[in-house]
Motif scaffolding. Structure first.
Motif, PDB file in Angstrom:
ATOM      1  N   GLY A  35       0.689  -1.291  -0.070  1.00  0.00           N
ATOM      2  CA  GLY A  35      -0.203  -0.167  -0.013  1.00  0.00           C
ATOM      3  C   GLY A  35       0.517   1.563  -0.377  1.00  0.00           C
ATOM      4  O   GLY A  35       0.329   2.290   0.135  1.00  0.00           O
ATOM      5  N   PHE A  36       1.723   0.984  -0.069  1.00  0.00           N
ATOM      6  CA  PHE A  36       3.339   2.345  -0.229  1.00  0.00           C
ATOM      7  C   PHE A  36       3.370   2.477  -1.759  1.00  0.00           C
ATOM      8  O   PHE A  36       2.546   2.627  -2.398  1.00  0.00           O
ATOM      9  N   CYS A  37       2.737   4.338  -1.373  1.00  0.00           N
ATOM     10  CA  CYS A  37       2.622   5.119  -2.263  1.00  0.00           C
ATOM     11  C   CYS A  37       3.700   5.133  -3.421  1.00  0.00           C
ATOM     12  O   CYS A  37       4.672   4.603  -3.495  1.00  0.00           O
ATOM     13  N   ASP A  38       3.331   5.964  -4.667  1.00  0.00           N
ATOM     14  CA  ASP A  38       4.445   5.862  -5.640  1.00  0.00           C
ATOM     15  C   ASP A  38       5.968   5.804  -5.279  1.00  0.00           C
ATOM     16  O   ASP A  38       6.813   5.684  -5.324  1.00  0.00           O
ATOM     17  N   ALA A  39       5.704   7.275  -4.134  1.00  0.00           N
ATOM     18  CA  ALA A  39       6.840   8.038  -3.881  1.00  0.00           C
ATOM     19  C   ALA A  39       7.721   6.838  -3.231  1.00  0.00           C
ATOM     20  O   ALA A  39       8.880   7.139  -2.912  1.00  0.00           O
ATOM     21  N   ASP A  40       7.019   6.808  -2.409  1.00  0.00           N
ATOM     22  CA  ASP A  40       7.612   5.989  -1.239  1.00  0.00           C
ATOM     23  C   ASP A  40       8.039   4.390  -1.895  1.00  0.00           C
ATOM     24  O   ASP A  40       9.386   4.368  -1.026  1.00  0.00           O
ATOM     25  N   THR A  41       6.930   3.791  -2.654  1.00  0.00           N
ATOM     26  CA  THR A  41       7.910   2.596  -3.614  1.00  0.00           C
ATOM     27  C   THR A  41       8.739   3.155  -4.396  1.00  0.00           C
ATOM     28  O   THR A  41       9.983   2.034  -4.012  1.00  0.00           O
ATOM     29  N   GLY A  42       9.738   4.243  -4.628  1.00  0.00           N
ATOM     30  CA  GLY A  42      10.097   3.911  -5.538  1.00  0.00           C
ATOM     31  C   GLY A  42      11.310   4.991  -5.113  1.00  0.00           C
ATOM     32  O   GLY A  42      12.696   3.965  -5.417  1.00  0.00           O
ATOM     33  N   ILE A 123      21.221   8.048   0.718  1.00  0.00           N
ATOM     34  CA  ILE A 123      19.394   7.553   0.715  1.00  0.00           C
ATOM     35  C   ILE A 123      18.637   6.120   1.368  1.00  0.00           C
ATOM     36  O   ILE A 123      18.061   6.398   1.192  1.00  0.00           O
ATOM     37  N   ILE A 124      19.795   5.301   1.945  1.00  0.00           N
ATOM     38  CA  ILE A 124      19.391   4.408   2.998  1.00  0.00           C
ATOM     39  C   ILE A 124      18.646   5.167   3.867  1.00  0.00           C
ATOM     40  O   ILE A 124      17.953   4.315   4.195  1.00  0.00           O
ATOM     41  N   ARG A 125      19.701   5.569   4.007  1.00  0.00           N
ATOM     42  CA  ARG A 125      19.523   5.805   5.656  1.00  0.00           C
ATOM     43  C   ARG A 125      18.223   7.176   6.030  1.00  0.00           C
ATOM     44  O   ARG A 125      17.169   7.114   7.034  1.00  0.00           O
ATOM     45  N   LYS A 126      18.290   8.046   5.048  1.00  0.00           N
ATOM     46  CA  LYS A 126      16.980   8.934   4.721  1.00  0.00           C
ATOM     47  C   LYS A 126      15.688   7.893   4.301  1.00  0.00           C
ATOM     48  O   LYS A 126      14.265   8.548   4.957  1.00  0.00           O
ATOM     49  N   THR A 127      16.077   6.855   3.482  1.00  0.00           N
ATOM     50  CA  THR A 127      14.498   6.595   3.258  1.00  0.00           C
ATOM     51  C   THR A 127      14.216   5.737   4.509  1.00  0.00           C
ATOM     52  O   THR A 127      12.547   5.551   4.469  1.00  0.00           O
ATOM     53  N   MET A 128      14.810   4.720   4.884  1.00  0.00           N
ATOM     54  CA  MET A 128      14.067   3.530   5.969  1.00  0.00           C
ATOM     55  C   MET A 128      13.629   3.936   7.323  1.00  0.00           C
ATOM     56  O   MET A 128      14.933   4.890   7.367  1.00  0.00           O
ATOM     57  N   ASP A 129      12.899   3.522   7.729  1.00  0.00           N
ATOM     58  CA  ASP A 129      12.583   3.360   9.006  1.00  0.00           C
ATOM     59  C   ASP A 129      14.292   2.831  10.014  1.00  0.00           C
ATOM     60  O   ASP A 129      14.035   3.696  11.339  1.00  0.00           O
ATOM     61  N   ASP A 130      14.461   1.942   9.818  1.00  0.00           N
ATOM     62  CA  ASP A 130      15.386   0.735  10.470  1.00  0.00           C
ATOM     63  C   ASP A 130      16.263   0.073   9.569  1.00  0.00           C
ATOM     64  O   ASP A 130      16.097   0.002   8.441  1.00  0.00           O
ATOM     65  N   THR A 146      13.596  -1.690   6.907  1.00  0.00           N
ATOM     66  CA  THR A 146      12.514  -1.728   7.469  1.00  0.00           C
ATOM     67  C   THR A 146      11.165  -0.756   7.051  1.00  0.00           C
ATOM     68  O   THR A 146      12.891   0.705   7.570  1.00  0.00           O
ATOM     69  N   LYS A 147      10.631  -0.689   6.376  1.00  0.00           N
ATOM     70  CA  LYS A 147       9.734   1.068   5.752  1.00  0.00           C
ATOM     71  C   LYS A 147       8.774   0.722   6.698  1.00  0.00           C
ATOM     72  O   LYS A 147       7.819  -0.866   5.891  1.00  0.00           O
ATOM     73  N   TRP A 148       7.724   1.212   7.244  1.00  0.00           N
ATOM     74  CA  TRP A 148       6.744   0.908   7.860  1.00  0.00           C
ATOM     75  C   TRP A 148       5.919   1.699   7.343  1.00  0.00           C
ATOM     76  O   TRP A 148       5.860   3.199   7.147  1.00  0.00           O
ATOM     77  N   LEU A 149       4.132   1.268   6.874  1.00  0.00           N
ATOM     78  CA  LEU A 149       3.087   1.790   6.305  1.00  0.00           C
ATOM     79  C   LEU A 149       2.226   2.242   7.305  1.00  0.00           C
ATOM     80  O   LEU A 149       1.830   3.502   7.402  1.00  0.00           O
ATOM     81  N   GLU A 150       2.410   1.332   8.683  1.00  0.00           N
ATOM     82  CA  GLU A 150       2.155   1.287   9.053  1.00  0.00           C
ATOM     83  C   GLU A 150       2.501   1.227  10.491  1.00  0.00           C
ATOM     84  O   GLU A 150       2.841  -0.059  10.351  1.00  0.00           O
ATOM     85  N   ARG A 151       2.743   1.604  12.123  1.00  0.00           N
ATOM     86  CA  ARG A 151       4.150   1.354  12.029  1.00  0.00           C
ATOM     87  C   ARG A 151       3.094   0.788  13.710  1.00  0.00           C
ATOM     88  O   ARG A 151       1.611   0.632  13.759  1.00  0.00           O
ATOM     89  N   PRO A 152       3.903  -0.320  14.145  1.00  0.00           N
ATOM     90  CA  PRO A 152       3.056  -1.783  14.853  1.00  0.00           C
ATOM     91  C   PRO A 152       2.766  -0.646  16.586  1.00  0.00           C
ATOM     92  O   PRO A 152       3.551   0.694  16.328  1.00  0.00           O
ATOM     93  N   ASN A 153       2.043  -1.093  17.451  1.00  0.00           N
ATOM     94  CA  ASN A 153       2.039  -0.257  18.910  1.00  0.00           C
ATOM     95  C   ASN A 153       2.614  -0.719  19.404  1.00  0.00           C
ATOM     96  O   ASN A 153       3.829  -1.698  19.493  1.00  0.00           O
ATOM     97  N   GLN A 154       3.324   0.089  20.521  1.00  0.00           N
ATOM     98  CA  GLN A 154       4.825   0.003  21.322  1.00  0.00           C
ATOM     99  C   GLN A 154       4.727  -1.781  21.669  1.00  0.00           C
ATOM    100  O   GLN A 154       5.877  -1.908  22.028  1.00  0.00           O
ATOM    101  N   GLU A 155       3.164  -2.094  22.520  1.00  0.00           N
ATOM    102  CA  GLU A 155       3.686  -2.367  23.447  1.00  0.00           C
ATOM    103  C   GLU A 155       3.790  -3.970  22.881  1.00  0.00           C
ATOM    104  O   GLU A 155       3.892  -5.071  23.307  1.00  0.00           O
ATOM    105  N   ASP A 156       3.230  -4.186  21.604  1.00  0.00           N
ATOM    106  CA  ASP A 156       3.589  -4.711  19.979  1.00  0.00           C
ATOM    107  C   ASP A 156       4.827  -5.585  20.059  1.00  0.00           C
ATOM    108  O   ASP A 156       4.896  -6.802  19.517  1.00  0.00           O
TER     109      ASP A 156
END
Lengths: 158, 117
Positions: A35-42, A123-130, A146-156
């Motif tokens: 479900g990533f948008c075009d910009a994130d996918t790229g 580029i990698i550091r700027k784009t990816m969350d982890d 890792t790149k999140w579209l919807e981050r997990p809840n903290q307790e998960d």
């Protein structure tokens, strides 16, 4: 929708730059599926491509027949996103400072952009969350991004 | 000059002292050396302006961008005007991520680049 099992696609490919487009194509489809948008996918595809290119150039010093293992995981259990794990069997790049981008190499005025650990890692550091580099068992390095579209809840946990 | 489809530079045409370079396909680590070589040949002919048409480029990685940065460096030394045109959203994004969008003269279309609009 979360709470479903993660799904993983695995590739084993030789370190031939001409074959990297195969992983790019699969990753692009997976990102759109998440479900990533075009910009994130790229940006995600570009980041993984940069990481694979770094393996060819620096872990294997340009040799084209060495193994690269790529795992592309669609995360949908405790969040939604994508995780890419790349494993090589070359020189361990942690010793060369590949996990630490050197911003001074981003000087757009000259040829510094082609130096190892410069533009691609930025580029990698700027784009990816982890982004995690680790020495692999035996020889080589494991890079997990890792790149999140919807981050997990903290307790998960992630 | 027409090139085979494998070559990243598909065509170089001349309008007086202006070289118009058409680049096509995926510009990644496997094709960037050919791009760099072809661009150097254009610089060696000492044009006043080089316009790079990127409208047929589907993908570019940092090695492709690095080739263009090298071109920029060489054109500056020789006082040659360099303009990029026709970047897709995907290609433009790598210039933005790397903060190079402000370093190059980027135009929406080749016609705009010719006119300097």
């Amino acid at each position: 929708m979360t709470g479903q099992a993660d799904q993983t696609i695995r590739f084993e490919l030789p370190s031939d730059p001409q074959l990297l487009s195969v992983v790019r194509a699969a990753l692009e489809k997976l990102c759109r599926n998440v479900g990533f948008c075009d910009a994130d996918t790229g940006a995600i595809v570009l980041s993984v491509d940069e990481a694979m290119t770094n393996i060819v150039r620096h872990a294997y010093a340009g040799a084209t027949g060495e193994p690269i293992e790529a795992e592309l995981t669609r995360l949908r259990n405790t969040g939604r996103g994508i995780r890419v794990r790349l494993r090589d069997y070359g020189a361990c790049r942690l010793a060369e400072g590949f996990d630490r981008p050197d911003e001074s190499k981003l000087d757009p005025a000259g040829d510094k952009l082609t130096e190892p650990g410069g533009l691609g890692l930025h580029i990698i550091r700027k784009t990816m969350d982890d982004v995690q580099f680790a020495p692999a068992e035996g020889d080589g390095t494991v890079l997990t991004m890792t790149k999140w579209l919807e981050r997990p809840n903290q307790e998960d946990g992630a | 000059m027409m090139a085979s489809q494998d070559q990243p530079i598909q065509n170089v045409s001349w309008d007086g002292q202006t070289a118009i370079v058409t680049v096509a396909g995926e510009i990644d680590f496997s094709r960037s050396p050919d791009l760099q070589r072809g661009l150097q040949e254009v610089v060696d002919r000492d044009p006043q302006r080089i316009l790079i048409d990127l409208s047929e480029v589907a993908y570019m990685d940092s090695s492709g961008v690095a080739s263009l940065v090298k071109l920029l460096s060489r054109t500056k030394k020789k006082d040659i005007t360099l303009r990029l045109a026709g970047l897709s959203e995907k290609v433009r994004s790598i210039f933005e991520i790397t903060r190079l969008d402000g370093v190059f003269d980027i135009y929406d279309t080749l016609e705009d680049a010719k006119a300097g609009n």
